[in-house]
Motif scaffolding. Structure first.
Motif, PDB file in Angstrom:
ATOM      1  N   PRO A  20       8.656  -4.874  -7.419  1.00  0.00           N
ATOM      2  CA  PRO A  20       9.382  -4.667  -6.162  1.00  0.00           C
ATOM      3  C   PRO A  20       8.758  -5.434  -4.995  1.00  0.00           C
ATOM      4  O   PRO A  20       9.476  -5.964  -4.157  1.00  0.00           O
ATOM      5  CB  PRO A  20       9.308  -3.165  -5.924  1.00  0.00           C
ATOM      6  CG  PRO A  20       8.926  -2.561  -7.224  1.00  0.00           C
ATOM      7  CD  PRO A  20       8.212  -3.612  -8.005  1.00  0.00           C
ATOM      8  N   THR A  21       7.424  -5.463  -4.956  1.00  0.00           N
ATOM      9  CA  THR A  21       6.725  -6.180  -3.892  1.00  0.00           C
ATOM     10  C   THR A  21       5.416  -6.744  -4.425  1.00  0.00           C
ATOM     11  O   THR A  21       4.855  -6.235  -5.400  1.00  0.00           O
ATOM     12  CB  THR A  21       6.385  -5.256  -2.695  1.00  0.00           C
ATOM     13  OG1 THR A  21       5.437  -4.275  -3.132  1.00  0.00           O
ATOM     14  CG2 THR A  21       7.617  -4.591  -2.120  1.00  0.00           C
ATOM     15  N   LEU A  22       4.940  -7.762  -3.761  1.00  0.00           N
ATOM     16  CA  LEU A  22       3.627  -8.317  -4.067  1.00  0.00           C
ATOM     17  C   LEU A  22       2.542  -7.287  -3.754  1.00  0.00           C
ATOM     18  O   LEU A  22       1.533  -7.199  -4.453  1.00  0.00           O
ATOM     19  CB  LEU A  22       3.423  -9.601  -3.259  1.00  0.00           C
ATOM     20  CG  LEU A  22       2.294 -10.526  -3.632  1.00  0.00           C
ATOM     21  CD1 LEU A  22       2.328 -10.919  -5.094  1.00  0.00           C
ATOM     22  CD2 LEU A  22       2.325 -11.770  -2.756  1.00  0.00           C
ATOM     23  N   ASP A  23       2.777  -6.477  -2.730  1.00  0.00           N
ATOM     24  CA  ASP A  23       1.813  -5.432  -2.365  1.00  0.00           C
ATOM     25  C   ASP A  23       1.600  -4.441  -3.501  1.00  0.00           C
ATOM     26  O   ASP A  23       0.473  -4.008  -3.745  1.00  0.00           O
ATOM     27  CB  ASP A  23       2.266  -4.679  -1.110  1.00  0.00           C
ATOM     28  CG  ASP A  23       2.085  -5.494   0.156  1.00  0.00           C
ATOM     29  OD1 ASP A  23       1.245  -6.418   0.155  1.00  0.00           O
ATOM     30  OD2 ASP A  23       2.785  -5.209   1.141  1.00  0.00           O
ATOM     31  N   GLN A  24       2.665  -4.076  -4.209  1.00  0.00           N
ATOM     32  CA  GLN A  24       2.497  -3.131  -5.311  1.00  0.00           C
ATOM     33  C   GLN A  24       1.607  -3.727  -6.400  1.00  0.00           C
ATOM     34  O   GLN A  24       0.762  -3.028  -6.963  1.00  0.00           O
ATOM     35  CB  GLN A  24       3.830  -2.702  -5.918  1.00  0.00           C
ATOM     36  CG  GLN A  24       3.604  -1.629  -6.991  1.00  0.00           C
ATOM     37  CD  GLN A  24       4.861  -1.120  -7.624  1.00  0.00           C
ATOM     38  OE1 GLN A  24       5.854  -1.822  -7.734  1.00  0.00           O
ATOM     39  NE2 GLN A  24       4.817   0.138  -8.063  1.00  0.00           N
ATOM     40  N   LEU A  25       1.766  -5.000  -6.668  1.00  0.00           N
ATOM     41  CA  LEU A  25       0.900  -5.657  -7.654  1.00  0.00           C
ATOM     42  C   LEU A  25      -0.559  -5.593  -7.213  1.00  0.00           C
ATOM     43  O   LEU A  25      -1.452  -5.316  -8.017  1.00  0.00           O
ATOM     44  CB  LEU A  25       1.321  -7.108  -7.864  1.00  0.00           C
ATOM     45  CG  LEU A  25       2.681  -7.345  -8.506  1.00  0.00           C
ATOM     46  CD1 LEU A  25       2.997  -8.846  -8.541  1.00  0.00           C
ATOM     47  CD2 LEU A  25       2.744  -6.746  -9.897  1.00  0.00           C
ATOM     48  N   MET A  26      -0.809  -5.846  -5.929  1.00  0.00           N
ATOM     49  CA  MET A  26      -2.176  -5.880  -5.405  1.00  0.00           C
ATOM     50  C   MET A  26      -2.795  -4.484  -5.288  1.00  0.00           C
ATOM     51  O   MET A  26      -4.005  -4.316  -5.441  1.00  0.00           O
ATOM     52  CB  MET A  26      -2.222  -6.547  -4.027  1.00  0.00           C
ATOM     53  CG  MET A  26      -1.775  -7.991  -4.005  1.00  0.00           C
ATOM     54  SD  MET A  26      -2.727  -9.043  -5.089  1.00  0.00           S
ATOM     55  CE  MET A  26      -1.399  -9.882  -5.956  1.00  0.00           C
ATOM     56  N   GLN A  27      -1.956  -3.478  -5.017  1.00  0.00           N
ATOM     57  CA  GLN A  27      -2.470  -2.136  -4.750  1.00  0.00           C
ATOM     58  C   GLN A  27      -2.446  -1.211  -5.966  1.00  0.00           C
ATOM     59  O   GLN A  27      -3.171  -0.217  -5.991  1.00  0.00           O
ATOM     60  CB  GLN A  27      -1.664  -1.495  -3.610  1.00  0.00           C
ATOM     61  CG  GLN A  27      -1.829  -2.223  -2.309  1.00  0.00           C
ATOM     62  CD  GLN A  27      -0.824  -1.775  -1.252  1.00  0.00           C
ATOM     63  OE1 GLN A  27      -0.053  -0.841  -1.455  1.00  0.00           O
ATOM     64  NE2 GLN A  27      -0.820  -2.463  -0.121  1.00  0.00           N
ATOM     65  N   GLU A  28      -1.624  -1.545  -6.968  1.00  0.00           N
ATOM     66  CA  GLU A  28      -1.494  -0.641  -8.111  1.00  0.00           C
ATOM     67  C   GLU A  28      -1.703  -1.342  -9.457  1.00  0.00           C
ATOM     68  O   GLU A  28      -2.582  -0.949 -10.222  1.00  0.00           O
ATOM     69  CB  GLU A  28      -0.115   0.027  -8.108  1.00  0.00           C
ATOM     70  CG  GLU A  28       0.112   0.940  -6.924  1.00  0.00           C
ATOM     71  CD  GLU A  28       1.393   1.730  -7.052  1.00  0.00           C
ATOM     72  OE1 GLU A  28       1.535   2.456  -8.062  1.00  0.00           O
ATOM     73  OE2 GLU A  28       2.247   1.608  -6.158  1.00  0.00           O
ATOM     74  N   THR A  29      -0.893  -2.341  -9.727  1.00  0.00           N
ATOM     75  CA  THR A  29      -0.896  -2.964 -11.052  1.00  0.00           C
ATOM     76  C   THR A  29      -2.224  -3.644 -11.364  1.00  0.00           C
ATOM     77  O   THR A  29      -2.850  -3.359 -12.391  1.00  0.00           O
ATOM     78  CB  THR A  29       0.244  -4.000 -11.154  1.00  0.00           C
ATOM     79  OG1 THR A  29       1.459  -3.438 -10.672  1.00  0.00           O
ATOM     80  CG2 THR A  29       0.417  -4.465 -12.595  1.00  0.00           C
ATOM     81  N   ILE A  30      -2.637  -4.545 -10.498  1.00  0.00           N
ATOM     82  CA  ILE A  30      -3.866  -5.302 -10.760  1.00  0.00           C
ATOM     83  C   ILE A  30      -5.096  -4.397 -10.705  1.00  0.00           C
ATOM     84  O   ILE A  30      -5.979  -4.536 -11.566  1.00  0.00           O
ATOM     85  CB  ILE A  30      -3.957  -6.521  -9.829  1.00  0.00           C
ATOM     86  CG1 ILE A  30      -2.818  -7.495 -10.157  1.00  0.00           C
ATOM     87  CG2 ILE A  30      -5.316  -7.205  -9.963  1.00  0.00           C
ATOM     88  CD1 ILE A  30      -2.645  -8.640  -9.181  1.00  0.00           C
ATOM     89  N   PRO A  31      -5.200  -3.451  -9.769  1.00  0.00           N
ATOM     90  CA  PRO A  31      -6.335  -2.520  -9.845  1.00  0.00           C
ATOM     91  C   PRO A  31      -6.385  -1.751 -11.176  1.00  0.00           C
ATOM     92  O   PRO A  31      -7.468  -1.515 -11.709  1.00  0.00           O
ATOM     93  CB  PRO A  31      -6.127  -1.600  -8.653  1.00  0.00           C
ATOM     94  CG  PRO A  31      -5.439  -2.469  -7.648  1.00  0.00           C
ATOM     95  CD  PRO A  31      -4.479  -3.293  -8.491  1.00  0.00           C
ATOM     96  N   ALA A  32      -5.234  -1.376 -11.711  1.00  0.00           N
ATOM     97  CA  ALA A  32      -5.214  -0.701 -13.018  1.00  0.00           C
ATOM     98  C   ALA A  32      -5.721  -1.647 -14.107  1.00  0.00           C
ATOM     99  O   ALA A  32      -6.506  -1.243 -14.980  1.00  0.00           O
ATOM    100  CB  ALA A  32      -3.798  -0.224 -13.342  1.00  0.00           C
ATOM    101  N   MET A  33      -5.299  -2.892 -14.052  1.00  0.00           N
ATOM    102  CA  MET A  33      -5.761  -3.878 -15.029  1.00  0.00           C
ATOM    103  C   MET A  33      -7.273  -4.080 -14.923  1.00  0.00           C
ATOM    104  O   MET A  33      -7.971  -4.161 -15.930  1.00  0.00           O
ATOM    105  CB  MET A  33      -5.026  -5.207 -14.834  1.00  0.00           C
ATOM    106  CG  MET A  33      -3.539  -5.144 -15.148  1.00  0.00           C
ATOM    107  SD  MET A  33      -2.666  -6.685 -14.753  1.00  0.00           S
ATOM    108  CE  MET A  33      -3.333  -7.780 -16.016  1.00  0.00           C
ATOM    109  N   ARG A  34      -7.762  -4.162 -13.704  1.00  0.00           N
ATOM    110  CA  ARG A  34      -9.209  -4.341 -13.499  1.00  0.00           C
ATOM    111  C   ARG A  34      -9.990  -3.126 -13.986  1.00  0.00           C
ATOM    112  O   ARG A  34     -11.072  -3.260 -14.562  1.00  0.00           O
ATOM    113  CB  ARG A  34      -9.503  -4.623 -12.028  1.00  0.00           C
ATOM    114  CG  ARG A  34      -8.895  -5.952 -11.564  1.00  0.00           C
ATOM    115  CD  ARG A  34      -9.320  -6.308 -10.185  1.00  0.00           C
ATOM    116  NE  ARG A  34     -10.677  -6.885 -10.274  1.00  0.00           N
ATOM    117  CZ  ARG A  34     -11.475  -7.053  -9.236  1.00  0.00           C
ATOM    118  NH1 ARG A  34     -11.092  -6.673  -8.041  1.00  0.00           N
ATOM    119  NH2 ARG A  34     -12.655  -7.584  -9.391  1.00  0.00           N
TER     120      ARG A  34
END
Length: 92
Positions: free
Chosen positions: A37-51
């Motif tokens: 939905p947004t680049l912010d969601q990737l930065m705040q949720e998806t990528i932190p989960a991956m990390r």
């Protein structure tokens, strides 16, 4: 429907490990980030989960796949700003 939330990302990783009956994933891919939905969601949720998955040893490397390449470039640039380093594996 894609779900890029933190919780769904973690559940997806855990399901993959269970289905493959293995301890870790060689390369955990952020797939089709253009559908987030947004680049912010990737930065705040998806990528932190991956990390977090990587820090727990659930994956060895992180990668990204999908089109258009412009979106991948935006994710790369923004993630470098947010996380202060290139978090994507370049050896692959």
């Amino acid at each position: 429907q894609f779900d890029f939330s933190y919780d769904m990302t973690m559940k997806s990783i855990q399901r993959s490990l269970e289905r493959m009956n293995c301890q870790y994933i060689d390369v955990l891919q952020l797939h089709d980030p253009e559908f987030a939905p947004t680049l912010d969601q990737l930065m705040q949720e998806t990528i932190p989960a991956m990390r977090e998955a990587q820090s727990k040893g659930w994956c060895r490397a992180m990668g990204m796949t999908g089109y258009p390449l412009e979106v991948q470039y935006q994710v790369l640039q923004r993630s470098m700003e947010v996380f202060g380093e290139n978090i994507w594996d370049q050896a692959l």
